[in-house]
Design a protein around this motif. Structure first.
Motif, short mmCIF file in Angstrom:
data_model
loop_
_atom_site.label_atom_id
_atom_site.label_comp_id
_atom_site.label_asym_id
_atom_site.label_seq_id
_atom_site.Cartn_x
_atom_site.Cartn_y
_atom_site.Cartn_z
N ASP A 35 0.85 -1.19 0.00
CA ASP A 35 0.00 0.00 0.00
C ASP A 35 0.88 1.24 0.00
N ASP A 36 0.59 2.18 -0.86
CA ASP A 36 1.29 3.45 -0.93
C ASP A 36 0.39 4.52 -0.35
N PRO A 37 0.69 5.05 0.84
CA PRO A 37 -0.21 6.04 1.46
C PRO A 37 -0.31 7.34 0.67
N ASP A 38 0.60 7.56 -0.27
CA ASP A 38 0.57 8.78 -1.06
C ASP A 38 0.00 8.57 -2.46
N ALA A 39 -0.45 7.36 -2.75
CA ALA A 39 -1.05 7.10 -4.06
C ALA A 39 -2.33 7.92 -4.21
N GLY A 40 -2.46 8.60 -5.33
CA GLY A 40 -3.65 9.39 -5.61
C GLY A 40 -3.73 10.69 -4.85
N THR A 41 -2.63 11.13 -4.22
CA THR A 41 -2.63 12.38 -3.46
C THR A 41 -1.94 13.48 -4.26
N ASN A 42 -1.81 14.65 -3.64
CA ASN A 42 -1.11 15.76 -4.29
C ASN A 42 0.41 15.62 -4.20
N GLY A 43 0.88 14.59 -3.51
CA GLY A 43 2.30 14.28 -3.49
C GLY A 43 3.14 14.93 -2.41
N ILE A 52 7.19 20.67 2.98
CA ILE A 52 5.74 20.61 3.21
C ILE A 52 5.27 21.91 3.84
N GLN A 53 6.01 22.36 4.85
CA GLN A 53 5.63 23.62 5.51
C GLN A 53 5.64 24.79 4.53
N ALA A 54 6.64 24.84 3.68
CA ALA A 54 6.73 25.93 2.71
C ALA A 54 5.56 25.89 1.74
N GLN A 55 5.20 24.69 1.30
CA GLN A 55 4.10 24.58 0.33
C GLN A 55 2.75 24.91 0.97
N THR A 56 2.55 24.51 2.22
CA THR A 56 1.26 24.79 2.85
C THR A 56 1.12 26.28 3.16
N ARG A 57 2.23 26.94 3.50
CA ARG A 57 2.17 28.39 3.71
C ARG A 57 1.85 29.11 2.40
N ALA A 58 2.47 28.66 1.32
CA ALA A 58 2.22 29.29 0.02
C ALA A 58 0.77 29.09 -0.39
N THR A 194 2.05 20.88 16.08
CA THR A 194 1.81 19.94 14.98
C THR A 194 0.86 20.58 13.98
N LEU A 195 1.04 20.20 12.71
CA LEU A 195 0.21 20.75 11.65
C LEU A 195 -0.16 19.65 10.68
N ASP A 196 -1.47 19.46 10.47
CA ASP A 196 -1.96 18.50 9.48
C ASP A 196 -2.21 19.22 8.17
N VAL A 197 -1.64 18.70 7.10
CA VAL A 197 -1.70 19.31 5.77
C VAL A 197 -2.46 18.39 4.83
N SER A 198 -3.37 18.97 4.06
CA SER A 198 -4.21 18.17 3.15
C SER A 198 -3.36 17.49 2.08
N LEU A 199 -3.67 16.20 1.84
CA LEU A 199 -3.07 15.44 0.74
C LEU A 199 -3.99 15.42 -0.47
N GLN A 200 -5.13 16.06 -0.36
CA GLN A 200 -6.10 16.10 -1.46
C GLN A 200 -6.24 17.53 -1.96
N GLY A 201 -6.12 17.70 -3.28
CA GLY A 201 -6.17 19.05 -3.83
C GLY A 201 -4.95 19.84 -3.42
N LYS A 202 -5.14 21.11 -3.11
CA LYS A 202 -4.01 21.95 -2.71
C LYS A 202 -3.61 21.62 -1.27
N PRO A 203 -2.33 21.76 -0.95
CA PRO A 203 -1.84 21.38 0.38
C PRO A 203 -2.18 22.41 1.46
#
Length: 246
Positions: A35-43, A52-58, A194-203
């Motif tokens: 199982d790939d937990p990142d399959a079908g996600t925004n990567g 990840i932090q830089a992308q979620t801030r952007a 802690t910060l949870d970032v979406s794996l669906q659509g925009k981060p």
């Protein structure tokens, strides 16, 4: 019947075909690629924590609007927020010490709406409380209340101040927030927040636990516009250059 020539054997079916045939209903043959937990996600789940932090801030900066709800502890005081924010203004409710009031900002003009129990005259009379009860009160920019509360209505100020983890960043596995798959990043193994970032659509950031037990916030309705309009004059009070103490 055709005999198999001596010295030859039939090739086994390709592994991918075998795995495909093993799928029956919800059951999947294990060991066929895992199982790939990142399959079908925004990567972004495959990235190091700092990226990840830089992308979620952007993503948060670029979003035209957001809804923010939860608690913020500042200067020893806990505020429970339910705010909708965008560049042109913000609106929502704030609760502190058992009292709830509403904030509305249109451009630079901030309004505060509260019940009589929120307002207190410095001389102890209830004249101001009666006049301001249930009205949208204009908050002068020079009043301490403006500095204290306007930040709750300012998307950029609020998010820049909140979306910060302290210490060494790391990822802390895949999680779920209200049905949305997330990747969690931490500061100093969680003690720095802690910060949870979406794996669906925009981060987008979806849930923040602030360092030092300074509150927990949820973010939703990213990009969903809403109206911020001046209240009608009959519901507005201009108290002057300074509000009564509250």
């Amino acid at each position: 019947m055709t005999a198999t020539p001596h010295g030859r054997t039939r090739r086994a079916a390709p592994v991918t075909a075998m795995c495909a045939l093993a799928v029956t209903g919800a059951a999947v043959l294990t060991g066929c690629g895992g199982d790939d937990p990142d399959a079908g996600t925004n990567g972004v789940g495959r990235l190091p924590a700092d990226k990840i932090q830089a992308q979620t801030r952007a993503a948060a900066d670029a979003a035209p609007a957001v809804r923010l709800s939860g608690t913020v502890v500042t200067s020893g005081r806990t505020y429970t927020l339910d705010m909708r924010l965008k560049a042109a203004g913000g609106t929502g409710s704030v609760t502190s010490r058992g009292t709830t009031f509403r904030l509305l900002r249109v451009g630079k003009q901030l309004y505060l709406k509260a019940g009589a129990d929120f307002w207190n005259h410095t001389d102890g009379s209830d004249g101001a409380a009666g006049k301001l009860n249930g009205k949208y009160v204009k908050v002068p920019q020079g009043d301490p209340a403006y500095q204290k509360f306007s930040g709750f209505t300012d998307k950029n100020v609020l998010l820049h101040g909140l979306l910060t983890l302290h210490g060494t960043l790391a990822t802390d596995g895949h999680h779920d927030q209200s049905g949305t798959r997330t990747i969690r990043i931490t500061g100093d193994r969680g003690s720095g927040g802690t910060l949870d970032v979406s794996l669906q659509g925009k981060p987008y950031p979806l849930r923040l636990v602030r360092a030092g037990d300074a509150g927990t916030l949820r973010f939703s309705d990213w990009g969903k516009d809403f109206a911020v309009t001046e209240p009608v004059k009959s519901e507005t009070v201009d108290y002057g250059k300074k509000l009564p103490a509250s």
